[in-house]
Design an enzyme around this catalytic site. Structure first.
Site, PDB file in Angstrom:
ATOM      1  N   SER A  61       0.963  -1.265  -0.074  1.00  0.00           N
ATOM      2  CA  SER A  61      -0.050   0.035   0.035  1.00  0.00           C
ATOM      3  C   SER A  61       0.961   1.450  -0.032  1.00  0.00           C
ATOM      4  CB  SER A  61      -0.947   0.082   1.080  1.00  0.00           C
ATOM      5  OG  SER A  61      -1.446  -1.183   1.295  1.00  0.00           O
TER       6      SER A  61
HETATM    7  N1  SAM Z   1       0.041  -4.231   3.963  1.00  0.00           N
HETATM    8  C1  SAM Z   1       0.770  -5.277   2.841  1.00  0.00           C
HETATM    9  C2  SAM Z   1       2.307  -4.744   2.917  1.00  0.00           C
HETATM   10  O1  SAM Z   1       2.672  -3.725   3.520  1.00  0.00           O
HETATM   11  O2  SAM Z   1       2.961  -5.100   1.828  1.00  0.00           O
HETATM   12  C3  SAM Z   1       0.061  -5.130   1.700  1.00  0.00           C
HETATM   13  C4  SAM Z   1      -1.189  -5.833   1.665  1.00  0.00           C
HETATM   14  S1  SAM Z   1      -1.750  -5.964  -0.008  1.00  0.00           S
HETATM   15  C5  SAM Z   1      -2.746  -4.580  -0.426  1.00  0.00           C
HETATM   16  C6  SAM Z   1      -3.356  -7.154   0.518  1.00  0.00           C
HETATM   17  C7  SAM Z   1      -3.107  -8.466   0.966  1.00  0.00           C
HETATM   18  O3  SAM Z   1      -4.091  -9.181   1.392  1.00  0.00           O
HETATM   19  C8  SAM Z   1      -2.520  -9.312  -0.277  1.00  0.00           C
HETATM   20  O4  SAM Z   1      -1.023  -9.778  -0.114  1.00  0.00           O
HETATM   21  C9  SAM Z   1      -3.438 -10.525  -0.650  1.00  0.00           C
HETATM   22  O5  SAM Z   1      -3.072 -11.882  -0.916  1.00  0.00           O
HETATM   23  C10 SAM Z   1      -3.942 -10.503   1.012  1.00  0.00           C
HETATM   24  N2  SAM Z   1      -5.271 -11.206   1.266  1.00  0.00           N
HETATM   25  C11 SAM Z   1      -6.608 -11.224   0.491  1.00  0.00           C
HETATM   26  N3  SAM Z   1      -7.405 -11.902   0.814  1.00  0.00           N
HETATM   27  C12 SAM Z   1      -6.808 -12.419   1.970  1.00  0.00           C
HETATM   28  C13 SAM Z   1      -7.663 -13.316   2.944  1.00  0.00           C
HETATM   29  N4  SAM Z   1      -8.933 -13.765   2.919  1.00  0.00           N
HETATM   30  N5  SAM Z   1      -6.638 -13.598   3.907  1.00  0.00           N
HETATM   31  C14 SAM Z   1      -5.429 -13.266   4.051  1.00  0.00           C
HETATM   32  N6  SAM Z   1      -4.679 -12.388   3.208  1.00  0.00           N
HETATM   33  C15 SAM Z   1      -5.661 -11.846   2.190  1.00  0.00           C
END
Ligand code: SAM
Length: 217
Positions: A61
């Site tokens: 993000s």
């Molecule tokens: N905050 C993170 C960083 O600093 O890199 C970025 C997060 S990214 C915007 C969103 C993440 O949520 C992705 O890696 C995706 O695979 C994960 N995600 C999506 N659905 C999910 C779920 N049901 N449980 C866990 N993770 C999930």
């Protein structure tokens, strides 16, 4: 490349300039080396004012969004925090700097593995990472985690509604922040649990990758 200077500039011009004043949070953003969490050759832009690709179709993000969401949670040094969507592990490291313990869930195995590797290399001992579906919350791994609840929960992917499983794992008096809305545009929502009641506050538009799972998309 002078990454320290870039981080200080990021905090001054992207974070403080937009109204974030919590010094513990600002110090964590100055300390954690964001470029180490960005795979490939993208580290030249690691401190730019936007999201970036981290592989598997996912993103790290925008620094300001990380700061804004964590600021909403009002995390205290002793707090136990649940993060859904570990991604690169960058935000996990920031939380580990300002909270007591971090439990983080990532759906995609390779991202969970890479995040674990870098966070171990950096020496964080207050982070647990679980690979799985975070829409249902933290899946207990030990007897003493059976009825675990959290002071704060942060969801870094967009949900169609607030997952019930996460509300159950939110402590009384705790806060949960998540992007909530359609698959393509959402509102940043902060939820407080007070005397068993759920109080919601809307902080306006945002765009996140979808939260995929039983209580997501
Ligand atoms: N905050 C993170 C960083 O600093 O890199 C970025 C997060 S990214 C915007 C969103 C993440 O949520 C992705 O890696 C995706 O695979 C994960 N995600 C999506 N659905 C999910 C779920 N049901 N449980 C866990 N993770 C999930």
């Amino acid at each position: 490349m002078d990454y320290t200077k870039q981080r200080n500039n990021m905090v001054e011009h992207q974070i403080k300039a937009r109204g974030i004043t919590d010094e513990r949070l600002l110090d964590a953003l100055r300390k954690v080396e964001r470029h180490l969490f960005i795979p490939g050759h993208s580290d030249h832009f690691a401190y730019s004012d936007g999201p970036m690709c981290i592989g598997e179709g996912q993103t790290i993000s925008q620094p300001y969004i990380v700061a804004l969401m964590l600021d909403m949670l009002k995390i205290k040094p002793e707090d136990i925090v649940l993060e859904i969507g570990t991604g690169s592990g960058y935000q996990t490291a920031i939380i580990a700097e300002i909270a007591g313990e971090v439990y983080s869930v990532e759906r995609i195995p390779s991202l969970a593995r890479n995040a674990r590797k870098i966070l171990d290399t950096l020496g964080y001992s207050n982070i647990k990472i679980q690979q799985g579906d975070g829409t249902i919350g933290w899946k207990p791994e030990k007897e003493n985690e059976k009825d675990i609840t959290f002071d704060a929960i942060i969801v870094s992917a967009a949900a169609p509604s607030i997952p019930e499983g996460l509300l159950t794992q939110l402590k009384e008096g705790g806060r949960l922040v998540l992007p909530c809305g359609s698959r393509f545009v959402q509102d940043l929502v902060c939820v407080r649990k007070e005397n068993g009641n759920i109080i919601k506050e809307n902080f306006g538009g945002c765009q996140f990758v979808p939260l995929i799972g039983e209580q997501g998309w």
